[in-house]
Design a protein around this motif. Sequence first.
Motif, mmCIF file in Angstrom:
data_model
loop_
_atom_site.group_PDB
_atom_site.id
_atom_site.type_symbol
_atom_site.label_atom_id
_atom_site.label_comp_id
_atom_site.label_asym_id
_atom_site.label_seq_id
_atom_site.Cartn_x
_atom_site.Cartn_y
_atom_site.Cartn_z
ATOM 1 N N GLY A 49 0.089 -8.391 -17.207
ATOM 2 C CA GLY A 49 -1.191 -7.811 -16.842
ATOM 3 C C GLY A 49 -1.270 -6.409 -17.402
ATOM 4 N N PRO A 50 -2.447 -5.812 -17.360
ATOM 5 C CA PRO A 50 -2.617 -4.474 -17.904
ATOM 6 C C PRO A 50 -1.801 -3.443 -17.113
ATOM 7 C CG PRO A 50 -4.589 -5.152 -16.727
ATOM 8 C CD PRO A 50 -3.703 -6.349 -16.803
ATOM 9 N N SER A 51 -1.612 -2.286 -17.701
ATOM 10 C CA SER A 51 -0.841 -1.221 -17.062
ATOM 11 C C SER A 51 -1.435 -0.870 -15.692
ATOM 12 C CB SER A 51 -0.840 -0.001 -17.984
ATOM 13 O OG SER A 51 -0.198 1.055 -17.344
ATOM 14 N N GLY A 52 -0.579 -0.707 -14.703
ATOM 15 C CA GLY A 52 -1.034 -0.307 -13.378
ATOM 16 C C GLY A 52 -1.502 -1.445 -12.495
ATOM 17 N N CYS A 53 -1.285 -2.694 -12.931
ATOM 18 C CA CYS A 53 -1.791 -3.823 -12.142
ATOM 19 C C CYS A 53 -0.818 -4.242 -11.043
ATOM 20 C CB CYS A 53 -2.119 -5.004 -13.043
ATOM 21 S SG CYS A 53 -0.654 -5.762 -13.747
ATOM 22 N N GLY A 54 0.327 -3.549 -10.953
ATOM 23 C CA GLY A 54 1.239 -3.851 -9.849
ATOM 24 C C GLY A 54 2.407 -4.751 -10.204
ATOM 25 N N LYS A 55 2.694 -4.913 -11.491
ATOM 26 C CA LYS A 55 3.806 -5.780 -11.909
ATOM 27 C C LYS A 55 5.141 -5.225 -11.426
ATOM 28 C CE LYS A 55 2.838 -5.055 -16.305
ATOM 29 N NZ LYS A 55 1.629 -4.221 -16.236
ATOM 30 N N THR A 56 5.356 -3.941 -11.735
ATOM 31 C CA THR A 56 6.634 -3.321 -11.362
ATOM 32 C C THR A 56 6.806 -3.317 -9.847
ATOM 33 O OG1 THR A 56 6.711 -1.967 -13.341
ATOM 34 C CG2 THR A 56 7.926 -1.153 -11.448
ATOM 35 N N THR A 57 5.739 -2.972 -9.148
ATOM 36 C CA THR A 57 5.798 -2.956 -7.686
ATOM 37 C C THR A 57 6.181 -4.336 -7.159
ATOM 38 O OG1 THR A 57 4.114 -1.226 -7.658
ATOM 39 C CG2 THR A 57 4.509 -2.390 -5.585
ATOM 40 N N SER A 58 5.544 -5.371 -7.692
ATOM 41 C CA SER A 58 5.856 -6.734 -7.244
ATOM 42 C C SER A 58 7.325 -7.058 -7.475
ATOM 43 C CB SER A 58 4.995 -7.754 -7.993
ATOM 44 O OG SER A 58 3.628 -7.467 -7.802
ATOM 45 N N ARG A 104 0.872 -1.178 0.000
ATOM 46 C CA ARG A 104 0.000 0.000 0.000
ATOM 47 C C ARG A 104 0.911 1.230 0.000
ATOM 48 N NH1 ARG A 104 -5.062 0.028 2.241
ATOM 49 N NH2 ARG A 104 -4.488 -1.819 3.411
ATOM 50 N N TYR A 105 0.784 2.078 -1.040
ATOM 51 C CA TYR A 105 1.610 3.287 -1.107
ATOM 52 C C TYR A 105 1.081 4.325 -0.125
ATOM 53 C CZ TYR A 105 4.254 1.677 -5.150
ATOM 54 O OH TYR A 105 5.092 0.987 -5.983
ATOM 55 N N ALA A 106 1.927 5.331 0.113
ATOM 56 C CA ALA A 106 1.591 6.373 1.091
ATOM 57 C C ALA A 106 0.253 7.040 0.782
ATOM 58 C CB ALA A 106 2.703 7.427 1.138
ATOM 59 N N ASP A 107 -0.084 7.142 -0.517
ATOM 60 C CA ASP A 107 -1.330 7.807 -0.881
ATOM 61 C C ASP A 107 -2.544 6.881 -0.770
ATOM 62 O OD1 ASP A 107 -1.022 6.093 -2.985
ATOM 63 O OD2 ASP A 107 -1.061 7.634 -4.551
ATOM 64 N N GLY A 108 -2.327 5.661 -0.288
ATOM 65 C CA GLY A 108 -3.448 4.748 -0.093
ATOM 66 C C GLY A 108 -3.653 3.751 -1.228
ATOM 67 N N THR A 109 -2.975 3.972 -2.366
ATOM 68 C CA THR A 109 -3.097 3.022 -3.484
ATOM 69 C C THR A 109 -2.615 1.636 -3.060
ATOM 70 O OG1 THR A 109 -2.475 4.828 -4.958
ATOM 71 C CG2 THR A 109 -2.484 2.610 -5.906
ATOM 72 N N VAL A 110 -3.463 0.648 -3.269
ATOM 73 C CA VAL A 110 -3.012 -0.724 -3.033
ATOM 74 C C VAL A 110 -2.517 -1.262 -4.371
ATOM 75 C CG1 VAL A 110 -3.655 -3.042 -2.318
ATOM 76 C CG2 VAL A 110 -4.592 -1.056 -1.129
ATOM 77 N N ALA A 111 -1.198 -1.363 -4.506
ATOM 78 C CA ALA A 111 -0.614 -1.761 -5.791
ATOM 79 C C ALA A 111 -0.545 -3.274 -5.915
ATOM 80 C CB ALA A 111 0.764 -1.145 -5.950
ATOM 81 N N VAL A 112 -0.302 -3.940 -4.790
ATOM 82 C CA VAL A 112 -0.232 -5.396 -4.768
ATOM 83 C C VAL A 112 -1.040 -5.862 -3.562
ATOM 84 C CG1 VAL A 112 1.288 -7.405 -4.574
ATOM 85 C CG2 VAL A 112 2.069 -5.375 -5.808
HETATM 86 N N1 LIG Z 1 5.269 5.628 -5.715
HETATM 87 C C1 LIG Z 1 3.945 5.416 -5.870
HETATM 88 N N2 LIG Z 1 3.055 6.074 -5.115
HETATM 89 C C2 LIG Z 1 1.729 5.868 -5.256
HETATM 90 N N3 LIG Z 1 1.176 5.003 -6.138
HETATM 91 C C3 LIG Z 1 2.023 4.312 -6.920
HETATM 92 C C4 LIG Z 1 3.441 4.478 -6.841
HETATM 93 N N4 LIG Z 1 4.013 3.662 -7.754
HETATM 94 C C5 LIG Z 1 3.014 3.021 -8.374
HETATM 95 N N5 LIG Z 1 1.809 3.403 -7.883
HETATM 96 C C6 LIG Z 1 0.499 2.903 -8.272
HETATM 97 O O1 LIG Z 1 0.453 1.528 -7.983
HETATM 98 C C7 LIG Z 1 -0.212 0.828 -9.008
HETATM 99 C C8 LIG Z 1 0.688 -0.237 -9.585
HETATM 100 O O2 LIG Z 1 1.786 0.375 -10.208
HETATM 101 P P1 LIG Z 1 2.921 -0.449 -10.950
HETATM 102 O O3 LIG Z 1 3.435 -1.491 -10.048
HETATM 103 O O4 LIG Z 1 3.894 0.520 -11.498
HETATM 104 O O5 LIG Z 1 2.086 -1.122 -12.134
HETATM 105 P P2 LIG Z 1 2.545 -1.804 -13.503
HETATM 106 O O6 LIG Z 1 4.024 -1.971 -13.471
HETATM 107 O O7 LIG Z 1 1.814 -3.082 -13.550
HETATM 108 O O8 LIG Z 1 2.104 -0.889 -14.598
HETATM 109 C C9 LIG Z 1 -0.671 1.856 -10.017
HETATM 110 O O9 LIG Z 1 -1.986 2.205 -9.729
HETATM 111 C C10 LIG Z 1 0.263 3.008 -9.756
HETATM 112 O O10 LIG Z 1 -0.358 4.219 -10.087
#
Ligand SMILES: Nc1ncnc2c1ncn2[C@@H]1O[C@H](COP(=O)(O)OP(=O)(O)O)[C@@H](O)[C@H]1O
Lengths: 231, 378
Positions: B35-44, B10-18
Amino acid sequence: MGAGEEERVNWLIEFFGDPANWSGPDGIPLRLLEHLLFSVAALALAALVAIPLGLWIGHTGRGSLFIVVAANLARALPTLGLVVLIVMLLGTASVWPVLIPLVALAVPAILVNTFEGIRGVDPELRDAAYGMGLSGRQVLGRVLVPVALPLILLGLRLAAIQIVATAAVAAYTGLGGLGRYIIDGLAIRDYPTVLGGSVLIVLFALAAQFLFVMAERVAVSPGVSRRVKVR
Amino acid sequence: MITFDGVTKRYADGTVAVDDLHLEAPTGEITVFVGPSGCGKTTSLRMINRMIDATHGTISLDGVDVRTIDPPTLRRGIGYVIQQAGLFPHRTIVDNIATVPHLLGWSRKKARAHALELLDRVGLAPELAGRYPFQLSGGQQQRVGVARALAADPPVLLMDEPFSAVDPVVRTSLQDELLRLQAELNKTIVFVTHDIDEAIKLGDRVAVLRVGGRLAQVAAPAALLSAPADEFVAEFLGRDRGIRRLSFVSDASLRLRPDLTVPASSPVSEAAGRAASAQSPWLAVVDAGDRPLGWVNPAELPRDGTLEGVRLLPYGTFVHGRDSLRTALDAALLSPSGCAIAVAEDGGAVVGVATRESLDEALALAASDVGNGDPANG
Ligand SMILES: Nc1ncnc2c1ncn2[C@@H]1O[C@H](COP(=O)(O)OP(=O)(O)O)[C@@H](O)[C@H]1O
Ligand SMILES: [Mg+2]
């Protein structure tokens, strides 16, 4: 060539041709040395303050507001006013009345450019550097600084231009430098001396520029400047 | 093996990425996050080398929680490749590749020698060693990025959309190169892409994520194609799932006929006799080295002379024992005979012919496998 211009050329010949101007406490070599010393000292002090601060703020992102304030404050500072003010406060017994305004003038250019240089590094590159396993300090020293170097050197060069140009005010405090020729010359309406002094100041500034261009060639990686010999 | 155990970010802004990710990336295999853009691949991916720290849950490398290792040390043992390569612009190619060995304190000489070896390994000419990154094409930079990640021989490689920014032709060659390298190196690779075709081509296992950071399905590519877990996965896989799945069915089930070839030097009359006894209108004409030249229908030819100089019809081939059923089917569709010619991997001599009947049998067998778990990997 008009009569006026001819006269000025004669002034220059008079000034630079006079052997008395090439020796003694009032001579060109000594004045040049004084000017050089103020300038180098001011630049070094400014760099000592501004580069670490700019690197730190750029790298950590903390205190960015400080950069904005510094940049604006600097533009608002009247150098001559500052010199006079500090002379009034400190007297003319030390070099500080000259150095403080010069440093104050130079810090913002170096600070802002160093900061912008570090901030401006591609975030992907920063990311890759951390991803390789570089520590924060190594990322700064081994990646950010070499990549930001052209801007850091630009900051130093801008600061140097301002210092060299403004170092003439040192003369007001009785501390010498090339500015003396202008002030002393004006006082007694000795125009050859005034003109000679200004030419020296301009030449000095050009030489300083040249030095920085050379330093950039040597210090900046060809991969960053994109200046590579065709092999 | 990399293990995700109930990992949430969960990012600081509340987004649950994974969201509560449970997953294993087995040693020596390529696991693809798609997965589609924004699904949390990079975060994972970035939680593995601690570029990002998980909010909940544990990620472990061979049983060791990554949080117990300090990030620089952890990262020096994990190769990391990103989209724009992220090469150091102020360093030459060879010095870029030697980055991690240098950090690990290898001698300069050893690090450079090894870097030159890697340059060759990723298919780059040694002349490039002294160049700077801006003097290389995007595809070459990506290869250097891969070489740099491999430089200290880390067991694990993380790749975040490494081939997305290059043109399709270069992308295909980079993908092939990666598979070739992986066949030699057997790294544990986690590969992120938004391109399902890339995922299916490269992955031993493919993890499909949906927006909100939830795992939709993880399976071998063939199993994914034949049995998507739900509507979302099916839709994400796109069209032609059945045909694409054939890429994972080996040609072993294809019965080949050895009696449908004829040398070009044969008289037409002999060819006609052979066709009649084989009960096939079509024969594949081969040269003196048994390599295919084209198809003929001897019944339609005048009965004098040899097959030399006769107009041959187009043919398609597949490599026996290596290519998939999909390639064989494709080869059959490229010829008016409707048959595919199987050739040997070495030399390209004809091994036999897959007729329409044998293709039909193999396709039926492949179809019967759907729902019975994975078909044999090709
Ligand atoms: N540093 C961050 N702060 C807040 N939200 C983030 C941050 N990085 C990514 N996100 C959000 O987390 C979600 C997953 O991001 P990301 O892992 O980059 O997805 P992907 O690589 O699948 O496109 C997205 O909704 C993105 O906007
Ligand atoms: Mg991403």
